[in-house]
Scaffold this motif. Structure first.
Motif, PDB file in Angstrom:
ATOM      1  N   GLU A 112       0.766  -1.077  -0.133  1.00 47.14           N
ATOM      2  CA  GLU A 112      -0.331   0.028   0.022  1.00 47.14           C
ATOM      3  C   GLU A 112       0.349   1.131  -0.472  1.00 47.14           C
ATOM      4  O   GLU A 112       0.433   2.057  -0.706  1.00 47.14           O
ATOM      5  CB  GLU A 112      -1.465  -0.565   1.248  1.00 47.14           C
ATOM      6  N   SER A 113       1.860   1.059   0.469  1.00 47.79           N
ATOM      7  CA  SER A 113       3.116   2.311   0.862  1.00 47.79           C
ATOM      8  C   SER A 113       3.381   2.767  -0.556  1.00 47.79           C
ATOM      9  O   SER A 113       3.574   3.526  -1.008  1.00 47.79           O
ATOM     10  CB  SER A 113       3.438   2.136   1.483  1.00 47.79           C
ATOM     11  N   TYR A 114       3.743   1.749  -1.300  1.00 46.07           N
ATOM     12  CA  TYR A 114       4.477   1.125  -2.677  1.00 46.07           C
ATOM     13  C   TYR A 114       3.095   2.881  -3.837  1.00 46.07           C
ATOM     14  O   TYR A 114       3.893   2.986  -4.615  1.00 46.07           O
ATOM     15  CB  TYR A 114       4.805   0.684  -3.177  1.00 46.07           C
ATOM     16  N   GLU A 115       1.958   1.963  -3.436  1.00 47.85           N
ATOM     17  CA  GLU A 115       1.188   2.670  -4.350  1.00 47.85           C
ATOM     18  C   GLU A 115       1.084   4.553  -3.948  1.00 47.85           C
ATOM     19  O   GLU A 115       0.669   4.826  -4.649  1.00 47.85           O
ATOM     20  CB  GLU A 115      -0.123   1.597  -4.243  1.00 47.85           C
ATOM     21  N   GLU A 116       1.114   4.234  -2.814  1.00 46.40           N
ATOM     22  CA  GLU A 116       1.122   5.318  -1.911  1.00 46.40           C
ATOM     23  C   GLU A 116       1.704   6.522  -2.615  1.00 46.40           C
ATOM     24  O   GLU A 116       1.427   7.660  -3.038  1.00 46.40           O
ATOM     25  CB  GLU A 116       0.630   5.819  -0.983  1.00 46.40           C
ATOM     26  N   VAL A 117       3.181   6.494  -2.942  1.00 41.41           N
ATOM     27  CA  VAL A 117       3.907   7.169  -3.504  1.00 41.41           C
ATOM     28  C   VAL A 117       4.193   6.727  -4.458  1.00 41.41           C
ATOM     29  O   VAL A 117       4.481   7.734  -5.454  1.00 41.41           O
ATOM     30  CB  VAL A 117       5.604   6.098  -2.586  1.00 41.41           C
ATOM     31  N   TYR A 118       4.219   5.262  -5.098  1.00 40.53           N
ATOM     32  CA  TYR A 118       4.022   5.947  -7.333  1.00 40.53           C
ATOM     33  C   TYR A 118       2.770   6.007  -7.766  1.00 40.53           C
ATOM     34  O   TYR A 118       2.697   5.828  -8.911  1.00 40.53           O
ATOM     35  CB  TYR A 118       5.141   4.725  -7.993  1.00 40.53           C
ATOM     36  N   GLY A 119       1.664   5.760  -6.817  1.00 35.11           N
ATOM     37  CA  GLY A 119       0.820   6.276  -7.921  1.00 35.11           C
ATOM     38  C   GLY A 119      -0.759   4.609  -8.944  1.00 35.11           C
ATOM     39  O   GLY A 119      -0.859   5.149  -9.083  1.00 35.11           O
ATOM     40  N   ASP A 120       0.481   3.860  -8.608  1.00 38.42           N
ATOM     41  CA  ASP A 120       0.258   2.715  -8.797  1.00 38.42           C
ATOM     42  C   ASP A 120       1.187   1.547  -7.729  1.00 38.42           C
ATOM     43  O   ASP A 120       2.066   1.499  -7.255  1.00 38.42           O
ATOM     44  CB  ASP A 120       0.334   1.970 -10.855  1.00 38.42           C
ATOM     45  N   PHE A 121       0.708  -0.303  -8.193  1.00 43.32           N
ATOM     46  CA  PHE A 121       0.720  -1.788  -7.009  1.00 43.32           C
ATOM     47  C   PHE A 121       2.267  -1.535  -8.584  1.00 43.32           C
ATOM     48  O   PHE A 121       1.846  -1.486  -9.622  1.00 43.32           O
ATOM     49  CB  PHE A 121      -0.220  -2.049  -7.606  1.00 43.32           C
ATOM     50  N   PRO A 122       2.882  -2.390  -7.776  1.00 44.95           N
ATOM     51  CA  PRO A 122       4.203  -2.701  -8.884  1.00 44.95           C
ATOM     52  C   PRO A 122       3.380  -3.647  -9.763  1.00 44.95           C
ATOM     53  O   PRO A 122       2.123  -4.581  -8.754  1.00 44.95           O
ATOM     54  CB  PRO A 122       4.723  -3.476  -7.396  1.00 44.95           C
ATOM     55  N   HIS A 123       3.613  -4.233 -10.633  1.00 42.38           N
ATOM     56  CA  HIS A 123       3.503  -4.888 -11.346  1.00 42.38           C
ATOM     57  C   HIS A 123       4.132  -6.406 -10.748  1.00 42.38           C
ATOM     58  O   HIS A 123       3.319  -7.890 -11.795  1.00 42.38           O
ATOM     59  CB  HIS A 123       3.442  -4.848 -13.300  1.00 42.38           C
ATOM     60  N   TYR A 152      -3.541 -15.419   0.577  1.00 46.24           N
ATOM     61  CA  TYR A 152      -3.606 -14.248   1.300  1.00 46.24           C
ATOM     62  C   TYR A 152      -2.732 -13.365   0.186  1.00 46.24           C
ATOM     63  O   TYR A 152      -2.983 -12.483  -0.156  1.00 46.24           O
ATOM     64  CB  TYR A 152      -2.463 -13.508   2.414  1.00 46.24           C
ATOM     65  N   LEU A 153      -1.475 -14.323  -0.410  1.00 44.12           N
ATOM     66  CA  LEU A 153      -0.249 -13.531  -1.367  1.00 44.12           C
ATOM     67  C   LEU A 153      -1.141 -14.771  -2.420  1.00 44.12           C
ATOM     68  O   LEU A 153      -1.606 -13.189  -3.796  1.00 44.12           O
ATOM     69  CB  LEU A 153       0.498 -14.209  -1.477  1.00 44.12           C
ATOM     70  N   HIS A 154      -2.122 -14.633  -3.212  1.00 41.07           N
ATOM     71  CA  HIS A 154      -3.271 -15.107  -3.770  1.00 41.07           C
ATOM     72  C   HIS A 154      -3.826 -14.035  -4.173  1.00 41.07           C
ATOM     73  O   HIS A 154      -4.117 -13.042  -5.057  1.00 41.07           O
ATOM     74  CB  HIS A 154      -3.870 -16.779  -3.942  1.00 41.07           C
ATOM     75  N   SER A 155      -4.091 -13.376  -3.419  1.00 37.53           N
ATOM     76  CA  SER A 155      -5.028 -12.805  -2.914  1.00 37.53           C
ATOM     77  C   SER A 155      -5.153 -11.348  -3.346  1.00 37.53           C
ATOM     78  O   SER A 155      -5.695 -10.319  -4.214  1.00 37.53           O
ATOM     79  CB  SER A 155      -6.537 -12.787  -1.841  1.00 37.53           C
ATOM     80  N   MET A 156      -3.324 -11.346  -2.628  1.00 36.79           N
ATOM     81  CA  MET A 156      -3.206  -9.967  -2.763  1.00 36.79           C
ATOM     82  C   MET A 156      -2.666 -10.236  -4.703  1.00 36.79           C
ATOM     83  O   MET A 156      -2.908  -9.130  -5.097  1.00 36.79           O
ATOM     84  CB  MET A 156      -1.712  -9.739  -2.455  1.00 36.79           C
ATOM     85  N   ALA A 157      -2.077 -10.404  -5.533  1.00 35.68           N
ATOM     86  CA  ALA A 157      -2.308 -10.968  -6.229  1.00 35.68           C
ATOM     87  C   ALA A 157      -3.247 -10.046  -7.840  1.00 35.68           C
ATOM     88  O   ALA A 157      -3.207  -9.563  -8.161  1.00 35.68           O
ATOM     89  CB  ALA A 157      -2.226 -12.368  -7.246  1.00 35.68           C
ATOM     90  N   ARG A 158      -4.241 -11.221  -6.608  1.00 31.84           N
ATOM     91  CA  ARG A 158      -5.681 -10.433  -7.822  1.00 31.84           C
ATOM     92  C   ARG A 158      -6.180  -8.822  -7.550  1.00 31.84           C
ATOM     93  O   ARG A 158      -7.171  -7.817  -8.126  1.00 31.84           O
ATOM     94  CB  ARG A 158      -6.554 -11.289  -7.006  1.00 31.84           C
ATOM     95  N   ALA A 159      -6.173  -8.316  -6.557  1.00 26.20           N
ATOM     96  CA  ALA A 159      -6.237  -7.680  -5.343  1.00 26.20           C
ATOM     97  C   ALA A 159      -5.198  -6.142  -6.002  1.00 26.20           C
ATOM     98  O   ALA A 159      -5.927  -4.640  -6.818  1.00 26.20           O
ATOM     99  CB  ALA A 159      -6.293  -6.995  -4.074  1.00 26.20           C
ATOM    100  N   THR A 160      -4.302  -6.499  -7.126  1.00 26.79           N
ATOM    101  CA  THR A 160      -3.206  -5.738  -7.699  1.00 26.79           C
ATOM    102  C   THR A 160      -2.526  -5.592  -8.878  1.00 26.79           C
ATOM    103  O   THR A 160      -2.231  -5.024  -8.976  1.00 26.79           O
ATOM    104  CB  THR A 160      -2.433  -5.624  -6.516  1.00 26.79           C
ATOM    105  N   ASN A 161      -3.209  -7.303  -9.366  1.00 28.19           N
ATOM    106  CA  ASN A 161      -2.848  -7.253 -11.075  1.00 28.19           C
ATOM    107  C   ASN A 161      -1.192  -7.228 -10.483  1.00 28.19           C
ATOM    108  O   ASN A 161      -0.858  -6.868 -12.058  1.00 28.19           O
ATOM    109  CB  ASN A 161      -3.484  -6.078 -11.467  1.00 28.19           C
ATOM    110  N   ALA A 162      -0.643  -7.662 -10.091  1.00 27.53           N
ATOM    111  CA  ALA A 162       0.683  -8.306  -9.968  1.00 27.53           C
ATOM    112  C   ALA A 162       0.198  -9.448  -9.873  1.00 27.53           C
ATOM    113  O   ALA A 162       0.420 -10.393  -9.740  1.00 27.53           O
ATOM    114  CB  ALA A 162       1.678  -7.213  -8.774  1.00 27.53           C
ATOM    115  N   CYS A 163       1.925 -10.247 -10.292  1.00 27.04           N
ATOM    116  CA  CYS A 163       2.081 -11.168 -10.737  1.00 27.04           C
ATOM    117  C   CYS A 163       2.895 -11.311  -8.817  1.00 27.04           C
ATOM    118  O   CYS A 163       4.078 -10.758  -9.377  1.00 27.04           O
ATOM    119  CB  CYS A 163       3.592 -11.850 -11.711  1.00 27.04           C
ATOM    120  N   VAL A 164       3.205 -12.665  -8.209  1.00 34.45           N
ATOM    121  CA  VAL A 164       3.268 -12.349  -7.130  1.00 34.45           C
ATOM    122  C   VAL A 164       4.103 -13.958  -7.446  1.00 34.45           C
ATOM    123  O   VAL A 164       3.769 -14.732  -7.602  1.00 34.45           O
ATOM    124  CB  VAL A 164       2.430 -12.680  -5.989  1.00 34.45           C
TER     125      VAL A 164
END
Length: 252
Positions: A112-123, A152-164
């Motif tokens: 969440e801090s990454y998204e706050e700083v850069y305006g997007d989640f990491p890919h 939890y990490l699977h949910s993170m991948a879906r929520a951020t659209n990142a490859c985890v």
């Protein structure tokens, strides 16, 4: 796509999916993950619980600047890193978190801090490795909570659209990584959730033992071959025409 050899086997690191990479110690899974983050050309966040800042800096300089790890170490210790090397390191779209034993709240706060700083989640998000993440394991069985961590990490991948990408260990008979590792060789049998499960053996063979987006062989006997150049922390396609280690899409 960093490695053509994996692409040819249908092994793809896709956004919105969870990838589990399992191997014995010293096989090169952490270095492979770092190569993916540095050379993938996408914004990456690496939870480096298993490796400290010194290890990651020397490896990163070796990978990006065509140095040996020893050369990189000496340049850093003597404060004589060439200007072009500093520029390559500065341009790499990667951030690292060195908490040695984070819990899932720590992971979430960092993302969440990454998204706050850069305006997007990491890919790309890499967790090295999941046994270092605190989250429900009991004292008698340190692997008992890994299933919930992967959920939890699977949910993170879906929520951020990142490859985890989560790194993990293998069972006793395969710790030496001298033979193909089957799906059943993954420690704790935590393979239900990830879309892609890779096992590594030799120097360096990648077996897609589970793959919802391509062909898989649970035996581990079908694998793609990569070349692991240990002294340069480099994982590359086994071809004399393989690209320069620093010719990344982001202009390194």
């Amino acid at each position: 796509m960093v490695w053509t050899s994996l692409e040819e086997k249908g092994i793809r690191f896709l956004r919105g999916q969870l990838v589990l990479v399992a191997a014995g110690p010293g096989t090169g899974k952490s270095i492979m993950a770092l190569n993916l983050a540095l050379r993938g050309g996408v914004p990456a966040l690496v939870f480096s619980a298993d490796s400290d800042a010194w290890v990651q800096l020397t490896r990163s300089m070796a990978i990006l600047c065509d140095r040996t790890i020893e050369e990189a170490s000496q340049a850093i210790l003597e404060d004589r890193i060439p200007g072009e090397d500093r520029e390559r390191l500065a341009r790499a779209p990667i951030r690292l978190d060195y908490d040695a034993s984070p819990d899932t709240d720590d992971l979430e706060e960092a993302v969440e801090s990454y998204e706050e700083v850069y305006g997007d989640f990491p890919h790309l998000i890499i967790v090295d490795n999941i046994t270092n993440v605190r989250g429900g394991a009991d004292d008698d069985d340190p692997f008992s909570g890994l299933e919930s961590i992967l959920d939890y990490l699977h949910s993170m991948a879906r929520a951020t659209n990142a490859c985890v990408v989560a790194l993990h260990h293998v069972t006793g008979p395969y710790v030496d990584s001298d033979k193909p590792i089957p799906l059943s060789g993954v420690k704790g049998q935590v393979t239900r959730v990830p879309e892609l499960v890779l096992t590594l053996h030799g120097a360096l063979n990648v077996s897609p033992v589970k793959n919802r987006s391509g062909k898989a062989d649970p035996s581990g006997l079908t694998y793609a071959e990569l070349e692991f150049v240990g002294e340069r922390a480099l994982v590359r396609d086994p071809s004399p025409t393989a690209g320069s280690p620093w010719s990344a899409p982001w202009g390194g």
